[in-house]
Design a protein around this motif. Structure first.
Motif, short mmCIF file in Angstrom:
data_model
loop_
_atom_site.label_atom_id
_atom_site.label_comp_id
_atom_site.label_asym_id
_atom_site.label_seq_id
_atom_site.Cartn_x
_atom_site.Cartn_y
_atom_site.Cartn_z
N GLN A 108 0.81 -1.22 0.00
CA GLN A 108 0.00 0.00 0.00
C GLN A 108 0.84 1.27 0.00
OE1 GLN A 108 -2.02 -1.36 3.60
NE2 GLN A 108 -3.98 -1.38 2.52
N VAL A 109 2.15 1.13 -0.16
CA VAL A 109 3.04 2.29 -0.09
C VAL A 109 2.75 3.30 -1.18
CG1 VAL A 109 5.46 3.02 -0.41
CG2 VAL A 109 4.91 1.16 1.16
N GLY A 110 2.53 2.83 -2.40
CA GLY A 110 2.24 3.75 -3.50
C GLY A 110 0.97 4.54 -3.26
N GLU A 111 -0.05 3.89 -2.70
CA GLU A 111 -1.31 4.57 -2.41
C GLU A 111 -1.10 5.66 -1.36
OE1 GLU A 111 -4.27 1.69 -1.34
OE2 GLU A 111 -3.72 0.36 -2.99
N LEU A 112 -0.38 5.33 -0.28
CA LEU A 112 -0.17 6.32 0.77
C LEU A 112 0.74 7.44 0.29
CD1 LEU A 112 -0.88 7.12 3.63
CD2 LEU A 112 1.07 5.78 4.45
N GLU A 113 1.70 7.11 -0.56
CA GLU A 113 2.57 8.14 -1.14
C GLU A 113 1.73 9.18 -1.88
OE1 GLU A 113 6.02 10.08 -2.05
OE2 GLU A 113 6.31 8.00 -1.42
N GLU A 114 0.73 8.73 -2.62
CA GLU A 114 -0.15 9.65 -3.34
C GLU A 114 -0.94 10.52 -2.36
OE1 GLU A 114 -3.95 9.43 -6.42
OE2 GLU A 114 -2.41 7.86 -6.51
N VAL A 115 -1.42 9.92 -1.27
CA VAL A 115 -2.14 10.69 -0.25
C VAL A 115 -1.24 11.78 0.33
CG1 VAL A 115 -3.21 10.56 2.03
CG2 VAL A 115 -3.67 8.77 0.35
N ILE A 116 -0.02 11.43 0.66
CA ILE A 116 0.91 12.38 1.28
C ILE A 116 1.22 13.53 0.34
CG2 ILE A 116 3.27 12.62 2.14
CD1 ILE A 116 3.02 9.63 3.05
N GLN A 117 1.37 13.23 -0.94
CA GLN A 117 1.65 14.29 -1.91
C GLN A 117 0.43 15.18 -2.13
OE1 GLN A 117 3.16 12.24 -5.39
NE2 GLN A 117 5.15 11.86 -4.45
N GLU A 118 -0.75 14.58 -2.10
CA GLU A 118 -1.99 15.33 -2.30
C GLU A 118 -2.33 16.19 -1.08
OE1 GLU A 118 -5.51 16.40 -4.48
OE2 GLU A 118 -3.72 15.31 -5.11
N CYS A 119 -1.97 15.70 0.11
CA CYS A 119 -2.28 16.39 1.37
C CYS A 119 -0.99 16.61 2.15
CB CYS A 119 -3.29 15.58 2.19
SG CYS A 119 -4.82 15.19 1.34
N PRO A 120 -0.13 17.52 1.72
CA PRO A 120 1.21 17.64 2.30
C PRO A 120 1.25 18.09 3.75
CG PRO A 120 0.76 19.45 0.79
CD PRO A 120 -0.36 18.47 0.62
N LYS A 121 0.16 18.69 4.25
CA LYS A 121 0.15 19.14 5.64
C LYS A 121 -0.53 18.14 6.58
CE LYS A 121 0.27 24.07 4.52
NZ LYS A 121 -0.41 25.38 4.67
#
Length: 307
Positions: A168-181
């Motif tokens: 699930q790393v790729g999915e969470l990576e996308e979340v982190i980039q979309e919501c950087p704060k």
């Protein structure tokens, strides 16, 4: 010890009474539970009523000199939102509690709104449970992303346990980039004894992401105390992201059926492989700043009768 200790991964419940993957989980007696088809020692045997309460945990915390704790949730314990709201109101300086939604079916965005309105500062996702037979619930799906934006806007932290390795790393990576704060804490030290565990650790290279070690003594249970492999893994993770990104967690009460609560961290505090500054960061300072704990005091050491 000279520094604050904070537990970044623990659990509380009044009673286990739920179903996961079609299998029941029920509190029995003498600390045991029916757990997905077999009887397990869920709590120490002296917790005869099966109640995993804040008061018993506080007694363990005081004895082990743990100033505060983050209480997460897991589907296997059932939903504890109502009880944890009471715990947070009763002991605001000792506990940071996470609410949990029913992420296994649509509609959890409204549940998240309700949790935020009730004052929950964090929301927990047991993401390893989202690889369902009927279809995988993706962290970067539309409803999830709406929820993460809502959490980011309201300063609500994401606590997440992930499936093994980089599933699930790729999915969470996308979340982190979309919501950087959005503040994110990844549990179980990236499932450290599983292949490709470091891929989860690397996510902490993002500014608002941290790794906590809840369950690390379970993952190194075959090695057992003093968990030298776990200490080496902590050092390896620090080489990837820095000690400032790592936090201790116990996974209380599950792990204290095998070891005492104090043993769940003193394999770190007694290790010759870590400096005193590294221990202070890992065992409490990082969690204090990340979760925003205030009004903490150092607890006195109480001698055992056997000393």
């Amino acid at each position: 010890m000279g520094f604050i200790i904070i537990d970044a991964h623990s659990h509380l419940w009044l009673k286990q009474d739920t179903v996961v993957e079609g299998l029941p989980i029920r509190t029995l007696e003498n600390g045991r539970s029916l757990f997905m088809g077999e009887v397990r020692q869920m709590l120490p045997p002296f917790m005869t009523d099966g109640v995993n309460s804040a008061e018993v945990f506080l007694s363990n915390m005081d004895y082990a000199q743990v100033s505060a704790a983050v209480v997460t949730q897991e589907f296997i314990d059932g939903f504890q939102n109502d009880y944890l709201a009471e715990v947070a109101a009763r002991y605001p300086d000792r506990f940071f509690v996470c609410g949990m939604c029913e992420f296994r079916k649509p509609g959890y965005l409204d549940q998240a709104r309700q949790l935020i309105a009730r004052g929950f500062q964090g929301i927990k996702i047991p993401a390893q449970r989202l690889l369902l037979q009927e279809g995988r619930v993706r962290l970067n799906g539309e409803e999830m992303m709406q929820m993460f934006h809502l959490m980011e806007q309201n300063g609500v932290l994401l606590s997440i346990d992930m499936a093994d390795g980089d599933t699930q790393v790729g999915e969470l990576e996308e979340v982190i980039q979309e919501c950087p704060k959005l503040k994110v804490t990844i549990g179980h030290f990236g499932m450290v004894t599983r292949p490709q565990w470091k891929e989860q650790i690397k996510l902490a290279r993002h500014p608002h992401v941290r790794i906590e070690s809840g369950g690390i003594t379970w993952l190194f249970n075959d090695e057992f105390y003093p968990f030298k492999g776990a200490v080496r893994a902590i050092r390896e993770a620090a080489e990837l992201v820095g000690f400032e990104k790592l936090m201790w967690g116990s996974d209380y009460p599950r792990t204290i059926t095998a070891i005492t609560y104090r043993m769940s961290y003193d394999f770190v505090s007694k290790s010759a492989e870590l400096t005193e500054r590294e221990k202070a960061l890992f065992l409490g300072e990082n969690a204090r700043s990340f979760y925003g704990f205030h009004n903490l005091s150092e607890l006195p050491y109480i001698k055992n009768m056997s000393e």
